[in-house]
Design an enzyme around this catalytic site. Sequence first.
Site, short mmCIF file in Angstrom:
data_model
loop_
_atom_site.label_atom_id
_atom_site.label_comp_id
_atom_site.label_asym_id
_atom_site.label_seq_id
_atom_site.Cartn_x
_atom_site.Cartn_y
_atom_site.Cartn_z
N HIS A 180 0.78 -1.30 0.24
CA HIS A 180 0.06 0.01 0.21
C HIS A 180 0.81 1.21 0.03
CE1 HIS A 180 -3.68 -1.80 0.25
NE2 HIS A 180 -3.39 -2.49 1.31
N CYS A 207 -0.19 2.62 -4.59
CA CYS A 207 -0.77 3.92 -5.03
C CYS A 207 -0.14 4.92 -4.82
CB CYS A 207 -2.36 3.73 -4.14
SG CYS A 207 -3.30 2.39 -4.30
#
Length: 394
Positions: free
Chosen positions: A196, A252
């Site tokens: 992440h 991301c």
Amino acid sequence: MIAKTSKLEMASRRDIRCSWCGVQLLVPPEAQAIRCAVCQAITRVQSYDPLTQVRDSINQAATRIINMVSSTMTGPVSSYPVAPAVGTCGYGYYVQPPRPVILPLPSLHGRKRAVLCGVSYKGKSYRMKGSINDVKCMRYFLVEKLGFPSDSILMLTEDEICPLRIPTKENMRLAMRWLVQGCQPGDSLVFHFSGHGSKVPDNDKDEADGFDETLCPLDYETEGMIIDDEINDTIVRPIPKGAMLHAIIDSCYSGTILDLPFVCKMNREGYYIWEEQICSSDTYKGTSGGLALCFSACNDNQTSVDTTALSGNASTGALTYSFIQAVENEPGLTYGRLLNAMRQAIRGAKTGGLRLSGPIAALINRALFNTELTQEPQLSSSEKFDIYSKQFLL
């Protein structure tokens, strides 16, 4: 009560540095190995010899591989039997390994080494399925296809037994420092992260969009994220002239995750310009003369995906899979061709088998159902160059 140590005993002891964190250790003459009381890493101690001491000094960075990357060790550091401390050593205590570990040290010049971090966040609602697959695929690719020595690759995943190889914030920090330790002209370094990513408000006013991009280690909820300023300071700034760093960041909001000075802005027809990211003349985000490049999964305002659509079976990160596939399919390709190939592969994949990598993944997946993926891999660099003439090289 601790007995006083005689002058003779003190004279016979030696000072060495921990092979992992660098703290000073006071070593009794009979010790064959010593455990650091700070980081718990084991440093092997050789018999005193002037030539040996010179060699150890030269190879200080390389000896860390013995403790951190050795595939011949049968268990974590904590599994070794520990002998009680003797005298007034204080800095650490020595251990006797179950059997000697003898590994060849890599060459000091022309070295290839890599840090591969895959975080799946097991047991969390935002767990990722492809992160550990990504680092396993990347390791195989680097070793079998690009000639990286297997003992010069440090993998951090939740599947590792050694506690120093779990992708916590502190372990990732230590791994990044290890990657650039002793870097010299001719070295080729790789930093790969699959997990992440996020963003936080920029406090030092060095970001064009007002946000620092971040990586999320396994324990980020309690220990915090690793921001792009720290990543730049740790693995970009030290790169000397003649050395190269490639980062492949599958997360991301990762377009400027290394805080490099230039971002390649490319349209769908392949035309590009280098966009300068420097906000202030007082801020330097480059290297110490070498070249640093980063392939990131998406722009700073985009999300990345964890998918089965590209590989057809196991979950992988879209960036990692498309990167490996492009380099394998077209030997000798340029940076421009590589960037275009990754973008085309991801554009062509429908989201029927894709899963966005974030806590709001379900909501976004529903919104994007049966539509084209908007994720676009990015290239950033410490210097400008012609992406269609410079050959990709690791």
